[in-house]
Design an enzyme around this catalytic site. Sequence first.
Site, PDB file in Angstrom:
ATOM      1  CG  ASP A 252      17.113 -13.268  -5.162  1.00  0.00           C
ATOM      2  OD1 ASP A 252      18.298 -13.365  -5.965  1.00  0.00           O
ATOM      3  OD2 ASP A 252      17.085 -13.148  -3.904  1.00  0.00           O
TER       4      ASP A 252
ATOM      5  CG  ASP B  12      23.631 -10.491  -1.902  1.00  0.00           C
ATOM      6  OD1 ASP B  12      22.749  -9.711  -2.183  1.00  0.00           O
ATOM      7  OD2 ASP B  12      23.584 -11.990  -2.112  1.00  0.00           O
TER       8      ASP B  12
HETATM    9  C1  DGJ Z   1      20.527 -13.059  -2.188  1.00  0.00           C
HETATM   10  C2  DGJ Z   1      20.832 -13.129  -3.629  1.00  0.00           C
HETATM   11  O1  DGJ Z   1      20.264 -12.473  -4.549  1.00  0.00           O
HETATM   12  C3  DGJ Z   1      20.988 -14.478  -4.010  1.00  0.00           C
HETATM   13  O2  DGJ Z   1      21.455 -14.536  -5.510  1.00  0.00           O
HETATM   14  C4  DGJ Z   1      22.005 -15.205  -3.307  1.00  0.00           C
HETATM   15  O3  DGJ Z   1      23.284 -14.752  -3.385  1.00  0.00           O
HETATM   16  C5  DGJ Z   1      21.583 -15.079  -1.667  1.00  0.00           C
HETATM   17  N1  DGJ Z   1      21.458 -13.530  -1.351  1.00  0.00           N
HETATM   18  C6  DGJ Z   1      22.733 -15.469  -0.754  1.00  0.00           C
HETATM   19  O4  DGJ Z   1      22.565 -15.455   0.361  1.00  0.00           O
END
Ligand code: DGJ
Length: 745
Positions: free
Chosen positions: A549, A479
């Site tokens: 997301d 991430d």
């Molecule tokens: C952002 C990501 O896009 C999410 O899927 C998740 O992993 C969060 N970060 C976790 O902090």
Amino acid sequence: MPIFINEENMQFHLQGKNVSYVFHVMKNRQLGHLYIGNKLRNREDFSHLSKVEHRVASSYVYEEDPSFSLDLLKQEYPSYGTSDYREPAFQLLQPNGSRISDFTYRAHEVVEGKPALDGLPATYTESGTEAETLVIHLHDDVTEVSLELMYTVFHERNVVTRTSRFINRGEETHQLQRALSTSVDLPDADYSLVQLSGSWSRERHIQERRLQQGIQSITSTRGTSSSQHNPFLALKRPETTEHQGEVFGFSLIYSGNFLAQVEVDHYENARISMGINPFDFSWTMEPGETFQTPEAVIAFSNEGMNGLSQSFHDLYQKRLARGQWRDRERPVLINNWEATYFDFNEEKLLSIADRANELGIELFVLDDGWFGKRNDDTTSLGDWFVDESKLPNGLAPLVEQMNEKGMMFGLWFEPEMISRESKLYEQHSEWIIHVPERHPSTGRHQLVLDFSNPEVVDYIYERMSAILSEAKIDYVKWDMNRYMTEIGSIAHASERQMEVPHRYILGVYRLYERLLESFPHVLFESCASGGARFDPGMLYYAPQGWTSDDTDAVERLSIQYGTSMVYPLSSMGAHISAVPNHQVKRMTSLKTRGDVAYFGAFGYELDVTEMTKEEQRQVKEQVSWYKSHRGLFQYGQFYRLISPFQGDRNETSWMVVSADRKKAIVGVYQILARPNPGFNRIRLKGLDPEDEYKIEGQAGTYFGDELMHAGIQLESAYNGAQTGGIEESGDFSSQLFVLSSVNES
Ligand code: DGJ
């Protein structure tokens, strides 16, 4: 033979499957562009494709020849300052303050296949016969800097790739202030510019505008390719549709700040420029040093936007993604993020994994919150040590218990970040991207680690390797949750500060490369607050990415549809999450959520233990159904049928077809129900016109030509009849049609 070279008039003709690219050495020994587009038969001379003529008010290179003005000529890698007033491909600042250069032709060579690019992701070949590469060597006598322009043409593809390399062979230090990957001058501007733009949770929406005189561009200045704009643009003719007509696509294999621009000049020529964003960039080249630009991919289609996308999909799936997972069916995963956020312990994770396992899910992914003291997003990034208050026995026993049940295990990292409240920050506060004496801004309470500093990358590699060796980890979600600010690094001299964003990305690539070498079995999924770094550069290391997301099925229609413009379905992480949806609070049925998420690397992101027995039954059915069609979904040919960006934006449709055209699955989605609609049919694509197909759950058979030209009748329930269930005919409803040839072997 895809590269024809006429040594007498110094013309080069690159010929792909249906595409030709022609250029030559001009009178001033620089490179001039002659043609790009539909394949041309080779001929001795193409020089008539460039008209040289004097025009009033133009500046010209030679006093005795007023017709030779660079402002009027199409070029391959133009410079500014010697009679061309358009934006150039590069600019070299010299110790005496001059920015003038004259890179003239010296030699050329043709190599089989395609050389790799040092430290940068790029497309590749697996055999020398797939492609040929033409390298043109140019040199500027005054600065003693050489320039290599590399062109690769693939025999069976409609793609030409380009990259440039500067080599300082002199004794002085120079500064590149601009070093793009490609520049192409088209002879007219009768195009619409298509771009993939948006923001967090609404990434890669398709936007279109007609070209006009002047500059139109998209860029990133954020340190990643960004969710605001993707490093891609297409130029399509006004009459080009999804399935017919000409279009050029330009895609940059890069994950940092980029520029994608079209400049339409006073004679309606369109100059496309693509590469590292020259804004806030410079690169010092000491004697002996080189600078390699990222690779740009230029694709051409005479079969509309869909043809263009299929070229990108095939290239990026087979000759950009690499490693053990490239061609393998991707596991159905469950991710605990939206199920638990930071609030979990071993027991909770095992209960989700156990139930998921019973439902047929194959991979459990432990997301954020397993390390340091991370109970919310304010702390611990950088402290890559298991939090024993949540996992008292460490990772290994947890993973073993999952493995014993036949489940794989995956883990989340955010390697490039550091929380101010962390042990790492206590020890190495100097390791952040920052400018001394200036306040560092934050994003999500975190700071960016200085990946332009090899020491930092080494440390993170050691920590990640230690964790990946501690337990059997088959998958990593990598991430990256904030953009850069106050860009600077104490690891580099003052004149190199504008190199930091590019050096940072090179550091990210280096870490990926080292981890892949040490842990080649790991499937990487890239992520950046969802899809803020969903680009071809990442695909070279991580064959799949977290698309967004936003997991709401309706929003995902636009996101996945737009993403499919360049990226294959196997690369798009697509999960079913809980309702009300956590991003937009919308209620959609499990069926619709599934019907959207199947068209990607499928998974779940919710607490299965909280679902009713009936919902769990449905999930089990979905998983088993997806698995039986997974190869088709992940590796089939994708066709977009109805765009969520056109008309009243109420419907979307797409389909996948197997390579042998024996199987196909069509998805049709309706946002809001309509009372008493017409008798809608939908026309399919990509089938064998001669073959006979049956549609699962329906009587009768249909020939491919009929399905493609007359189409299939949509279910009357879908069309609003009283008898239809809410899942088929109400708001946010969907239909899937599964077709198979009756002659299936
Ligand atoms: C952002 C990501 O896009 C999410 O899927 C998740 O992993 C969060 N970060 C976790 O902090």
